[in-house]
Design an enzyme around this catalytic site. Structure first.
Site, mmCIF file in Angstrom:
data_model
loop_
_atom_site.group_PDB
_atom_site.id
_atom_site.type_symbol
_atom_site.label_atom_id
_atom_site.label_comp_id
_atom_site.label_asym_id
_atom_site.label_seq_id
_atom_site.Cartn_x
_atom_site.Cartn_y
_atom_site.Cartn_z
ATOM 1 N N ARG A 1 0.731 -1.513 0.001
ATOM 2 C CA ARG A 1 0.264 0.293 -0.264
ATOM 3 C C ARG A 1 0.425 1.328 -0.499
ATOM 4 N NH1 ARG A 1 -5.729 -0.355 1.099
ATOM 5 N NH2 ARG A 1 -5.905 -2.320 1.606
ATOM 6 N N GLU B 1 -1.176 -8.057 4.527
ATOM 7 C CA GLU B 1 -3.052 -8.254 4.600
ATOM 8 C C GLU B 1 -3.212 -9.540 4.450
ATOM 9 O OE1 GLU B 1 -4.997 -5.208 3.777
ATOM 10 O OE2 GLU B 1 -3.758 -3.491 3.888
ATOM 11 N N GLU C 1 -10.739 -2.403 -4.245
ATOM 12 C CA GLU C 1 -9.815 -1.412 -4.473
ATOM 13 C C GLU C 1 -8.654 -1.002 -4.699
ATOM 14 O OE1 GLU C 1 -8.135 -0.962 0.728
ATOM 15 O OE2 GLU C 1 -9.228 -3.177 0.041
ATOM 16 N N ASP D 1 -13.525 5.044 -11.263
ATOM 17 C CA ASP D 1 -13.916 6.524 -11.438
ATOM 18 C C ASP D 1 -12.223 7.448 -12.328
ATOM 19 O OD1 ASP D 1 -14.852 8.439 -10.278
ATOM 20 O OD2 ASP D 1 -14.059 8.460 -8.766
ATOM 21 N N HIS E 1 -18.618 -8.284 3.075
ATOM 22 C CA HIS E 1 -17.701 -9.104 2.027
ATOM 23 C C HIS E 1 -17.875 -8.633 0.513
ATOM 24 C CE1 HIS E 1 -17.462 -12.787 5.140
ATOM 25 N NE2 HIS E 1 -18.418 -12.636 4.935
ATOM 26 N N CYS F 1 -16.275 -8.803 -1.727
ATOM 27 C CA CYS F 1 -16.173 -9.601 -3.482
ATOM 28 C C CYS F 1 -18.139 -10.034 -3.027
ATOM 29 C CB CYS F 1 -15.529 -10.916 -2.623
ATOM 30 S SG CYS F 1 -13.775 -10.577 -2.141
#
Length: 864
Positions: free
Chosen positions: A517, A550, A561, A618, A830, A832
């Site tokens: 990240r 993660e 994401e 976006d 969730h 997904c």
């Protein structure tokens, strides 16, 4: 044995029920579109009432009427019908809702005998059926459907009356091939006047003329002509005059002649005879085709005869239709929409109905695509097209490849190549392309089944694939087809992995990105470069994203994401890769960017990978960017979406006609532009441009060069790698050729319609919740109270993206699952699976507090 009889009786009963429902649908349809004609009508659904209250605008169009008619049948709505004309016998009507031809007592006695005798005298010498049967005078009431079935043996109904199925009237099929009768509107109108001189009128001769012409292709081809072409105005005048007679014998003759014509036309198509297409044009100009009875009995075989024309004839048909006026094309398109809507409405009572195998629907779609290409060709002939772009080039490359010869291309692709035209290259089509989308067909269509039909060689499924006729498809169904196409490729990749494992060879079926990240952009850039250069085929595998440090298996939520974070990073102002237009709210390429090709290639790859993995981004680009992504060439009109002020200035330059042109504008072929840091740059549009004045004579050249510099030359080093990155992923996706630039924008960015009522309506529940549960009612009251910002955050929380999928929020397949009794825990999601886990909160206030905290503070995987 008894069981078999029982099943047969059930089938017969079901068929009878379907026929009764169809009769009622037609009655309601006529009420909705024509009305009952009574001045005192109070039925709010009746066209007569609507016209009296608000004028013709209140009457539904045929497509809407077909759907409403079925709804009224189911609900047993109020029905009012036209009253019979004064001094007329109800049995004279020949095309009532049941599709049954009935003769009046007078027809069956003196009048019928007189007409029949006259007709017998004119054609008895050649009148015989193909099986050698003589003509008899027996009569009985026969449904039109039975008449149609009887024609398969070569027999046709007696002109002007109703006869037994086995009986014929007029010349046989063999004899008729040698008799060509030329007919004109003048001949018809004159014969009508002659017939009316007798009291009561006798139309035997007129019916002979109608039969001999409208049942025979050769006769039709030399009828109603003016300068070698069908005189449509004169033809409609003649057909309207026949309709105005309101004579059952004439009406029946015309209908039976058309059915006989359909048989001959199908045989002609199979033989691939080279004849004129005047007969097709004449048939399509019949105003009675809009009548519901014709829609049920005549239109399916008629359209099927057109559909069965060989490809050369279909292309010739497109050429003919392109000479129609816009109004005529629109009228034909409206008729085809009505056929589809009406047929689908009637099919609601038929459990065995299959859209892809329905003759009326599939034939209407084939003809609709001809009208679609005629619309494109109409625009091309009038210069309303861009120069050919890459999409047409890609289709031609498929033709030249060893694996896909011309006959293996879809009808859509064959027509593209023949016309040297792609819809993406159109500027202003006379009929907007979205007018060809049929909502009833798209709502009824089973995309997965149709996809199987399209790949019939792999799935062994029969029928017509609507993806071979994409003009009628909605963007949402195109996207669903593209998603299935990509899933098939991913499945095949996993299958290959298993095969390799059998031979001891390691192969990963997924495209895996491992990123940090804190170093997201550099990690992604490095890995994409490796894949792009060493393993480009891996880019078209299913994406899996793993954030270092993660936990979590990427089933779709993590990649959403990942794309959001990466796009935010790439479009940060400090990178200066793009310039943001605050007025128009979009990004444009910065021609003075210091970033290398790598970054722009990365963005192109990301857009392609997102499409391939069904992720919405976006991103805000002007439409010309999407046109360039699919290979369209830029034109002056595109400048209005990217540089509107400059475009308006150049337009005024072209429109200025005063004598003081040079003094007013004082321009040279050198332009200047200011970059993001305030530095002014000068560019010569042509060699020595600073010394060349812009005049009335060279102003068009100046505008062309200025436009080319802004949309092409100045951003070539940024746009080219961006396009290359996109094409590297998408070039292996065949269905992408079906999308226009506008549809591609929707595919990349999603819909702009935020309808949370749609989301509530389509949501499913599990674990003990239901639509009526108090917690669910509280939940939706809370969500509907959110402002737009909170609604976007809510979508981001439950789906991993704040974008609305193409087709609206109903396409999300959102689920709410009970997550135990009342608790202080926050809701979890969730992403997904677009699933929200919601505790059974005791009050609405507590639910709102917990939901707001979860929505506004969620960040990263594993947030509970």
């Amino acid at each position: 044995m008894a069981t078999g009889i029982h099943q047969s009786n059930n089938h017969s009963s079901d068929k009878s029920n379907n026929i009764e429902v169809q009769k009622m649908v037609v009655k309601y349809f006529k009420m909705l579109t024509e009305g009952c004609g009574r001045n005192e009508c109070t039925n709010t659904n009746c066209a007569t009432y609507k016209k009296a209250q608000g004028g013709p605008e209140g009457v539904p169009d045929p497509n809407q009427a077909a759907v409403i008619a079925l709804r009224l049948v189911k609900s047993k709505g109020n029905l009012c019908l036209k009253e019979p004309e004064p001094n007329s016998e109800p049995t004279h009507r020949t095309r009532h809702s049941a599709g049954v031809k009935v003769v009046s007592p007078s027809d069956a006695t003196s009048k019928g005998v007189t007409e029949e005798s006259h007709s017998m005298e004119t054609s008895q010498s050649t009148a015989s059926s193909e099986d050698g049967m003589d003509i008899s005078n027996g009569r009985e009431v026969v449904p039109i459907a039975e008449t149609h079935q009887s024609t398969s043996s070569g027999n046709h109904m007696m002109v002007g009356s109703v006869v037994k199925v086995s009986e014929t009237y007029g010349p046989s099929s063999t004899a008729r091939q040698d008799i060509v009768t030329s007919l004109s509107s003048e001949k018809i109108l004159n014969q009508i006047e002659i017939s009316k001189q007798v009291d009561p009128p006798t139309y035997g001769k007129l019916k002979d003329m109608v039969w001999n012409c409208f049942s025979n292709i050769a006769s039709l081809n030399c009828s109603f002509l003016s300068n070698g072409k069908v005189d449509k105005k004169s033809l409609k005048k003649a057909l309207s005059a026949l309709e105005a007679l309101n004579d059952p014998g004439v009406s029946n003759t015309l209908m039976n002649a058309i059915l006989q014509y359909c048989k001959e036309a199908e045989r002609e198509a199979v033989r691939k005879n080279s004849t004129s297409l005047n007969h097709v044009i004449i048939m399509l100009e019949n105003p009675l085709l809009m009548d519901p009875d014709y829609l049920v009995q005549i239109v399916p075989p008629l359209l099927n005869s057109i559909r069965r024309q060989n490809k050369e004839k279909q292309m010739e048909m497109v050429e003919i239709l392109s000479e129609y006026s816009v109004e005529e094309l629109q009228e034909l398109l409206s008729f085809l929409h009505q056929v589809i809507a009406f047929t689908i409405a009637l099919s609601e009572t038929d459990d065995e109905f299959e859209l892809e195998s329905c003759t009326a629907v599939t034939s209407a779609v084939v003809l609709m695509q001809m009208v679609y290409f005629a619309n494109l060709l109409y625009a091309k002939k009038r210069g309303s097209c861009r120069p050919p772009g890459l999409l047409l080039k890609h289709v031609k490359e498929q033709k030249s490849s060893s694996s896909r010869k011309m006959e293996n291309l879809s009808p859509y692709e064959q027509m593209l190549i023949h016309l040297e035209l792609h819809p993406a290259d159109l500027i202003n089509p006379p009929i907007p392309l979205d007018r060809f989308i049929n909502e009833e067909l798209n709502s009824r269509m089973d995309v997965e089944h149709d996809f199987s039909v399209r790949h019939s060689s792999q799935f062994e499924v029969q029928g017509l694939s609507f993806f071979h006729y994409p003009c009628c498809l909605s963007p949402a169904n195109k996207v669903e087809g593209l998603r299935l196409d990509n899933r098939l490729s991913m499945f095949q990749e996993r299958h290959l992995t298993l095969v390799h494992l059998l031979f001891g060879q390691a192969r990963n079926p997924y495209f895996i990105l491992r990123v940090d990240r804190e170093n997201l952009l550099q990690d992604t850039l490095t890995q994409l470069e490796i894949y792009s250069e060493d393993r480009p085929d891996d880019l078209r595998k299913q994406l899996r994203v793993h954030f270092r440090g993660e936990e979590g298996l990427d089933e779709g939520g993590l990649q959403k994401e990942f794309f959001q974070l990466l796009i935010e990073e790439l479009f940060k102002p400090e990178y200066a890769m793009f310039m943001y237009n605050n007025d128009e709210r979009f990004y444009w390429f910065n021609p003075y960017s210091y970033e290398s090709d790598r970054e722009y290639h990365l963005i192109g790859l990301l857009v392609g990978i997102a499409i391939y993995n069904n992720v919405i981004l976006d991103i805000h680009f002007p439409m010309v960017v999407y046109r360039k992504l699919i290979g369209c060439q830029a034109i002056f009109e595109d400048l209005f979406s990217t540089h509107p002020l400059i475009a308006r200035g150049l337009k005024s330059l072209l429109d200025y006609e005063e004598e003081n042109f040079e003094e007013t504008f004082d321009l040279t072929f050198c332009i200047e532009q200011t970059d993001l840091f305030g530095t002014i740059h000068h560019h010569d549009l042509k060699k020595g441009g600073g010394d060349i004045k812009v005049t009335k004579d060279n102003r068009q050249e100046y505008v062309n060069l200025y436009m080319d510099w802004l949309l092409n030359t100045s951003i070539e080093s940024q746009l080219r790698p961006f396009q290359n990155g996109f094409q590297q992923v998408i070039k292996g996706t065949s269905l992408i050729n079906l999308f226009t630039a506008e549809e591609l924008e929707l595919l990349v960015c999603g819909s702009k319609e935020w309808n949370f009522e749609e989301l509530e309506e389509s949501t499913s529940y599990d674990g003990g919740y239901s639509r009526d549960h108090v917690v669910i009612r509280n939940f939706w009251e809370v969500v509907h109270s959110f402002d737009d910002t909170l609604k976007k955050k809510f979508l981001q929380f439950v789906t991993g993206s704040d974008r609305v999928p193409l087709g609206g929020l109903a396409k999300l397949k959102f689920m709410i699952v009970k997550n135990g009794p009342d608790s202080d825990r926050l809701p979890t999601a969730h992403t997904c699976f677009n699933a929200l886990l919601l505790c059974e909160y005791s009050t609405k206030e507590k639910l709102k507090d917990r939901l707001l905290k979860a929505v506004t503070h969620a960040k990263g995987f594993g947030m509970l």
